[in-house]
Design a protein around this motif. Structure first.
Motif, short mmCIF file in Angstrom:
data_model
loop_
_atom_site.label_atom_id
_atom_site.label_comp_id
_atom_site.label_asym_id
_atom_site.label_seq_id
_atom_site.Cartn_x
_atom_site.Cartn_y
_atom_site.Cartn_z
N TYR A 30 0.84 -1.20 0.00
CA TYR A 30 0.00 0.00 0.00
C TYR A 30 0.88 1.25 0.00
CZ TYR A 30 -3.91 -3.01 1.49
OH TYR A 30 -4.89 -3.97 1.57
N VAL A 77 -0.83 3.95 7.14
CA VAL A 77 -1.03 3.22 5.88
C VAL A 77 -1.65 1.88 6.18
CG1 VAL A 77 0.09 2.23 3.86
CG2 VAL A 77 0.89 4.41 4.76
N THR A 132 -5.97 3.59 2.67
CA THR A 132 -5.60 3.37 1.27
C THR A 132 -6.83 3.39 0.38
OG1 THR A 132 -3.72 2.00 1.96
CG2 THR A 132 -4.47 1.77 -0.32
N LEU A 180 0.79 4.56 -2.36
CA LEU A 180 0.42 5.85 -1.79
C LEU A 180 1.57 6.85 -1.85
CD1 LEU A 180 -1.69 4.80 1.33
CD2 LEU A 180 -2.49 5.71 -0.85
#
Length: 277
Positions: A100, A122, A127, A104
């Motif tokens: 993730y 996160v 996400t 991101l």
């Protein structure tokens, strides 16, 4: 994937043309944070029932802050598992957050001093909210509001759940452990627009549910993560096969055209020969 295509070209942070209204982003982010944050009650109760102290339970939420890994840890301990084995299972289940983070980091493009703090947030929900936004500014806002709300509420409810474990009784009757997955599925569903996305979702469900009775807790989720590369591999093989078939068809057409041209040239040559005679 469809949601990645939507984020290919993003306005700069100051460009709000066509962007999502801040109020709508905050509303959605708060909804996710509050709904999922209530699951902290279930974790606090489960952790206390597994024998963890109040301090250990609270520190787990403060430092780990990824619900699936936390539940896997205390679940393994409650079942009498070795602490190192339980920690290893929770660690591998939390590896998905690293992937993730790779996505991101490009999407949010945060300043370097902020990244260590943002990394703690996160998780699945932040996400999903960030990827659902139409531009970078909205993605940052959604990520921040979701992360802050969920982090605070998750830790508060963890504390309350651990303190009131006996008063709450059976957490299954409350259904608090289902709040997180339900919200995440609601966020994920609109992203399943294309055939590839739907195929990945179906294969992941089949792998996860099919392996649930035969593998230790948390492992089926990791195996289900192989659905995406598996579907993409099959799609790539099919695309290559179709491309070769198209090339073969074009080659056959060229051969036929060449044969027709040669036959036409031979006919013209014979006609000229007859005229000379």
């Amino acid at each position: 994937m469809a949601h990645e295509t939507a984020h290919t070209e993003r306005p700069e942070p100051g460009d709000t043309d066509g962007g999502k209204a801040d109020a709508a982003v905050v509303r959605d982010a708060l909804g996710v944070g509050v709904a999922v944050g209530l699951s902290g009650f279930a974790f606090g109760v489960t952790s206390a029932g597994a024998g963890l102290t109040l301090l250990q339970t609270c520190m787990t939420s403060l430092l780990i802050f990824t619900g699936a890994s936390q539940f896997a840890l205390v679940g393994a301990l409650a079942a009498g598992g070795n602490p190192f084995t339980a920690a290893a299972g929770a660690f591998f289940l939390g590896v998905r957050n690293a992937f993730y983070g790779l996505r991101l980091s490009q999407l949010l493009a945060l300043r370097r001093p902020v990244r260590p703090v943002a990394a703690q947030w996160v998780i699945d929900e932040t996400t999903a909210v960030a990827l659902a936004q139409p531009d970078r500014r909205s993605a940052r806002l959604g990520f921040t509001v979701t992360g802050a709300t969920l982090y605070v509420l998750w830790n508060v409810t963890t504390l309350l759940g651990a303190l009131g474990a006996e008063a709450l009784g059976d957490t299954d009757a409350w259904g608090l452990d289902a709040a997180g997955p339900a919200v995440f599925l609601a966020l994920l569903a609109p992203m399943l627009r294309g055939t590839v996305e739907r195929a990945v979702a179906v294969v992941a469900v089949v792998l996860g549910l099919g392996l649930l009775p035969v593998l230790p807790a948390g492992v089926p989720v990791l195996v289900a993560g192989l659905a995406a590369p598996l579907v993409l591999f099959v799609q790539g093989r099919r695309g290559s096969r179709d491309a070769r078939a198209d090339e073969a068809g074009e080659g056959a057409a060229d051969d036929r055209a060449g044969a027709d041209a040669d036959a036409g040239a031979g006919t013209d040559g014979a006609g000229h020969g007859e005229e000379r005679e």
